[in-house]
Design a protein around this motif. Structure first.
Motif, PDB file in Angstrom:
ATOM      1  N   THR A 253       0.846  -1.192   0.000  1.00 26.05           N
ATOM      2  CA  THR A 253       0.000   0.000   0.000  1.00 26.05           C
ATOM      3  C   THR A 253       0.883   1.244   0.000  1.00 26.05           C
ATOM      4  O   THR A 253       1.854   1.327   0.746  1.00 26.05           O
ATOM      5  CB  THR A 253      -0.924   0.011   1.224  1.00 26.05           C
TER       6      THR A 253
ATOM      7  N   VAL B 292      -4.019   7.264  -1.991  1.00 30.23           N
ATOM      8  CA  VAL B 292      -3.639   5.944  -1.494  1.00 30.23           C
ATOM      9  C   VAL B 292      -3.781   4.964  -2.653  1.00 30.23           C
ATOM     10  O   VAL B 292      -4.805   4.953  -3.332  1.00 30.23           O
ATOM     11  CB  VAL B 292      -4.531   5.487  -0.323  1.00 30.23           C
TER      12      VAL B 292
ATOM     13  N   PHE C 161      -3.764   0.955  -3.102  1.00 29.34           N
ATOM     14  CA  PHE C 161      -3.795  -0.324  -2.402  1.00 29.34           C
ATOM     15  C   PHE C 161      -3.304  -1.399  -3.357  1.00 29.34           C
ATOM     16  O   PHE C 161      -3.924  -1.646  -4.389  1.00 29.34           O
ATOM     17  CB  PHE C 161      -5.219  -0.657  -1.942  1.00 29.34           C
TER      18      PHE C 161
ATOM     19  N   ARG D  80      -6.926   2.625  -6.350  1.00 29.96           N
ATOM     20  CA  ARG D  80      -6.464   3.914  -5.833  1.00 29.96           C
ATOM     21  C   ARG D  80      -7.626   4.850  -5.563  1.00 29.96           C
ATOM     22  O   ARG D  80      -8.675   4.778  -6.193  1.00 29.96           O
ATOM     23  CB  ARG D  80      -5.495   4.557  -6.802  1.00 29.96           C
TER      24      ARG D  80
END
Length: 183
Positions: free
Chosen positions: A109, A152, A154, A162
């Motif tokens: 991540t 973020v 993942f 995302r």
């Protein structure tokens, strides 16, 4: 592409290339993907206060991105990213480039901040809810400014899911989600 987009891409490249040179064991990670989201221009209340007119100042957006990340250490990375989105309402398109700096967890991540430059092509007919013929031909419809955001990614094996939240000059708000594939 005009001089501002070229400058933003060049600045992002200059920022990231030294980091790549210092990366010891890792290789660059390239991610290509698609996104969907909503871009709110944040002008509806001001326009209504000034003119009494209600306007539609947001737009669903659909597009893609390309990102290249370079490891700085075991858990830090820096990278560059380009994006292009097509809008359906108030925006015809938005596109730009940004530099990313973030943290990579052991599970893959990535959490990052990004900054860059973004262009927004407006659709005045949809914003004002009038015919295209009612819009003066010489009215400027492309605006550009700096982008600041966070996101973020993942990791899911060779893919990522995302989410991003960005603002263009702290005037607009753009939220996107997408899926990408790592190469």
């Amino acid at each position: 592409m005009n001089k501002f987009a070229f400058g933003a891409a060049l600045a992002a490249t200059v920022f990231v290339m030294p980091a790549a040179a210092f990366a010891q064991d890792g290789q660059a990670e390239v991610t290509l993907g698609v996104t969907a989201g909503y871009h709110d221009l944040g002008i509806a209340d001001e326009v209504e206060d000034l003119t009494g007119l209600e306007v539609e100042d947001g737009s669903p957006i659909f597009g893609g991105f390309a990102a290249v990340d370079f490891p700085l250490s075991e858990s830090l990375f820096a990278g560059v990213e380009g994006n292009l989105n097509i809008g359906t309402d108030a925006l015809d398109a938005d596109y730009g480039a940004s530099a990313r700096l973030g943290y990579r967890a052991a599970n893959g991540t990535k959490v990052y901040l990004r900054g860059g430059y973004q262009f927004i092509d407006l659709d005045y007919a949809n914003i004002l809810n009038v015919d295209e013929d009612d819009i003066p031909g010489d009215l400027e419809d492309t605006f550009d400014d700096y982008l600041v955001g966070a996101g973020v990614d993942f990791g899911l094996g060779g893919a990522v899911v995302r989410v991003n939240l960005d603002t263009i000059s702290f005037d607009t708000l753009r939220a996107t989600a997408g899926v990408g594939f790592k190469f």
